[in-house]
Design a protein around this motif. Structure first.
Motif, PDB file in Angstrom:
ATOM      1  N   GLY A   1      -5.993   0.139   4.498  1.00  0.00           N
ATOM      2  CA  GLY A   1      -5.004   0.280   3.435  1.00  0.00           C
ATOM      3  C   GLY A   1      -4.116  -0.943   3.307  1.00  0.00           C
ATOM      4  O   GLY A   1      -4.128  -1.639   2.290  1.00  0.00           O
TER       5      GLY A   1
ATOM      6  N   THR B   1       0.386   6.120   5.680  1.00  0.00           N
ATOM      7  CA  THR B   1       0.512   4.681   5.479  1.00  0.00           C
ATOM      8  C   THR B   1       1.872   4.181   5.946  1.00  0.00           C
ATOM      9  O   THR B   1       1.982   3.127   6.587  1.00  0.00           O
TER      10      THR B   1
ATOM     11  N   ASN C   1      -1.580  10.783   2.498  1.00  0.00           N
ATOM     12  CA  ASN C   1      -1.881   9.354   2.436  1.00  0.00           C
ATOM     13  C   ASN C   1      -0.608   8.519   2.469  1.00  0.00           C
ATOM     14  O   ASN C   1      -0.521   7.501   3.163  1.00  0.00           O
TER      15      ASN C   1
ATOM     16  N   ALA D   1      -5.140   4.455   6.542  1.00  0.00           N
ATOM     17  CA  ALA D   1      -3.759   3.964   6.639  1.00  0.00           C
ATOM     18  C   ALA D   1      -3.564   3.013   7.810  1.00  0.00           C
ATOM     19  O   ALA D   1      -2.672   2.158   7.777  1.00  0.00           O
TER      20      ALA D   1
ATOM     21  N   ASN E   1       0.574   4.136  -2.892  1.00  0.00           N
ATOM     22  CA  ASN E   1       0.396   5.558  -2.598  1.00  0.00           C
ATOM     23  C   ASN E   1       1.532   6.400  -3.166  1.00  0.00           C
ATOM     24  O   ASN E   1       1.319   7.538  -3.607  1.00  0.00           O
TER      25      ASN E   1
ATOM     26  N   GLN F   1       0.818  -1.205   0.000  1.00  0.00           N
ATOM     27  CA  GLN F   1       0.000   0.000   0.000  1.00  0.00           C
ATOM     28  C   GLN F   1       0.853   1.257   0.000  1.00  0.00           C
ATOM     29  O   GLN F   1       0.496   2.263  -0.622  1.00  0.00           O
TER      30      GLN F   1
END
Length: 515
Positions: free
Chosen positions: A423, A365, A361, A419, A195, A191
């Motif tokens: 995610g 994350t 984001n 996150a 991102n 993830q």
């Protein structure tokens, strides 16, 4: 459910992280980076190209980021002198044609996701990643050089196949090479890199949306694909896959290379539950690999069999449900449509707003990556869904009543909540809920659900937002979050700290599967 884990013991797995393992993770996760890069190329950048002119900021003569509205460039409203006579500066399209070019990527992704599981189970994780790079090189070549709608659509379709395959195979590969106690952290890298791909696309779009430079944004993906293809020559096959497919000696050697010379690996090899793998002492006594006992090559479970067989079906339902939750709780409404939602409320340029949301984001994350190992998978999912549902209510209120500070705060909490769990965790679960022979098929179902849900949100969110009234669609996302919260409570077992699939599901090890 095991209590949250923490303390020094929780960090002991970091001693098993070698430079070579870090290199493997970095090379493998270029695939998810491509997924995020292409997704936003089509759904954010190209969607921006089709926005009505009135909704675009007024160009300022000396501001590079706003020198030319992308719509003007792509749709030929503004002409530039091109030095490439055979490649047009722009491809005239109406909104419907732009929608086709954008969404056909998800069709390719769905096909790639369904095919990647069986291919990776039969031919290996490494071979599947190498095949995906072919699509990552060929697709962008068509896109960047496209003179017409059919050619750029074909390129998007091809790129989608590669992206769909990558996000199926890479999480499986990471799970099989990561230290057992660090699977949650390294699994989150899927993830994180997705991102990063989103952020990279939007950052390039900020500076290259003029003249023919928009083609460079598309061509960069091809260069990245070529570099990954070269880098994969340094990557070893998953040791666990090799052990399950008749090559235990090579499996042990690959694992030793990943963990480092001198590292004790017998316990990890034993945890695979695969018979016939020689111990370190046995391998030292046997000079010829051919003379060593080889396990029987495992049976590979197909897509349909995984869903039909009652032994595997609970895992398929679990991972599909979590993947649907990932999309239907509304994250892509923020990633894809934050500009149109918030540009009237927040005093900033639309392009910078998109880049800002993507940057938040990415950072969130990465910061939350250790939580799945420390707190457990299920608590992270529940906290994430609850946070996103609450943020949806706040965002709806902020948009409806034009409360810019509340809308901004709700957007940030929405992204941070995603996150924490929704995610990264869904990409980890497939390899922890089902046996080795069905991991590929289960992950294929999970990502097929993910691609389908992504398409539904991307296509119908703007329609619902207009039909229900600006911002009110987030009440719907809040209701869906409540439903998925209950689903996770009732249908998702905790996998962190469990030694076997039977322990995860509370089954007796003597229970036989129904064939």
């Amino acid at each position: 459910m095991p209590p949250p884990q923490g303390g020094a013991g929780d960090r002991s797995w970091t001693r098993e992280v070698t430079a070579y393992l870090a290199l493997l993770i970095a090379i493998a996760t270029i695939g998810p980076l491509q997924f995020g890069y292409h997704l936003v190329c089509g759904r954010s950048l190209i969607h921006l190209f089709t926005m009505p002119q009135a909704s675009l900021p007024t160009p300022k003569p000396d501001t590079l980021a706003e020198l030319n509205a992308p719509q003007d460039v792509i749709t030929c409203e503004k002409k530039f002198i091109s030095s490439y006579a055979d490649i047009p500066q722009c491809i005239p399209m109406n909104a419907g044609q732009f929608g086709l070019v954008s969404s056909i990527f998800t069709l390719g992704g769905l096909f790639g996701a369904l095919c990647a599981g069986p291919v990776s189970s039969r031919y290996g994780r490494l071979m599947s990643m190498r095949l995906a790079t072919i699509f990552f090189v060929v697709g962008p070549a068509f896109e960047a050089l496209a003179p017409s709608i059919p050619i750029i659509s074909l390129g998007r379709l091809i790129s989608g196949v590669g992206a769909g395959a990558a996000v199926v195979v890479v999480p499986i590969y990471i799970s099989e090479v990561a230290p057992p106690q660090g699977k949650g952290f390294f699994g989150a890298m899927t993830q994180v890199m997705t991102n990063f791909g989103i952020f990279t696309t939007q950052l390039l779009g900020l500076f290259l949306s003029r003249g023919q430079l928009w083609r460079v944004i598309l061509a960069v993906a091809g260069v990245i694909g070529l570099l990954q293809a070269l880098a994969l020559t340094c990557v070893v096959e998953s040791p666990k896959w090799m052990a399950a497919n008749g090559n235990p000696t090579r499996a042990r050697r690959n694992l030793q290379k990943i963990r480092g010379q001198g590292a004790a690996i017998d316990d990890e090899v034993d945890s695979w539950g695969i018979k016939g793998i020689p111990t370190e002492e046995e391998e030292g006594l046997l000079n010829h690999p051919e003379s060593q006992p080889h396990p029987t090559r495992q049976t590979h479970i197909g897509i349909l069999e995984a869903a039909i067989n009652p032994h595997y079906r609970p895992a398929v339902i679990a991972v599909v449900g979590v993947m649907l939750a990932q999309q239907f709780c509304g994250i892509n409404s923020i990633i894809m449509y934050s500009v149109s939602l918030l540009s009237e409320l927040l005093p900033t340029t639309s392009a910078l707003l998109s880049v800002g949301v993507s940057a938040v984001n990415l950072v969130a994350t990465l910061a939350c990556a250790p939580l799945a190992d420390r707190w457990g998978r299920k608590p992270c999912l529940l906290l994430s869904i609850a946070g996103m549902g609450t943020s949806s209510l706040l965002l709806a209120t902020g948009i409806i009543y034009s409360l810019a500070p509340l809308s901004a705060i709700a957007t940030l909490t929405f992204v941070f909540s995603f996150a924490v769990g929704l995610g990264p965790v869904p990409f980890i679960l497939a390899s922890e809920l089902v046996e080795q022979e069905a991991v590929g098929a289960t992950q294929g179902w999970a990502l097929a659900a993910n691609w389908t849900a992504t398409f539904v949100v991307a296509q119908f969110f703007p329609v619902l937002n207009v039909w229900m009234g600006q911002g009110k669609v987030y009440f719907l996302f809040a209701a869906l979050a409540a439903g998925f919260f209950c689903f996770v409570v009732l249908g998702i077992p905790e996998t962190s700290g469990k030694k076997s699939i039977d322990e995860v599901w509370g089954r007796r090890s003597t229970e036989r599967r129904v064939d």
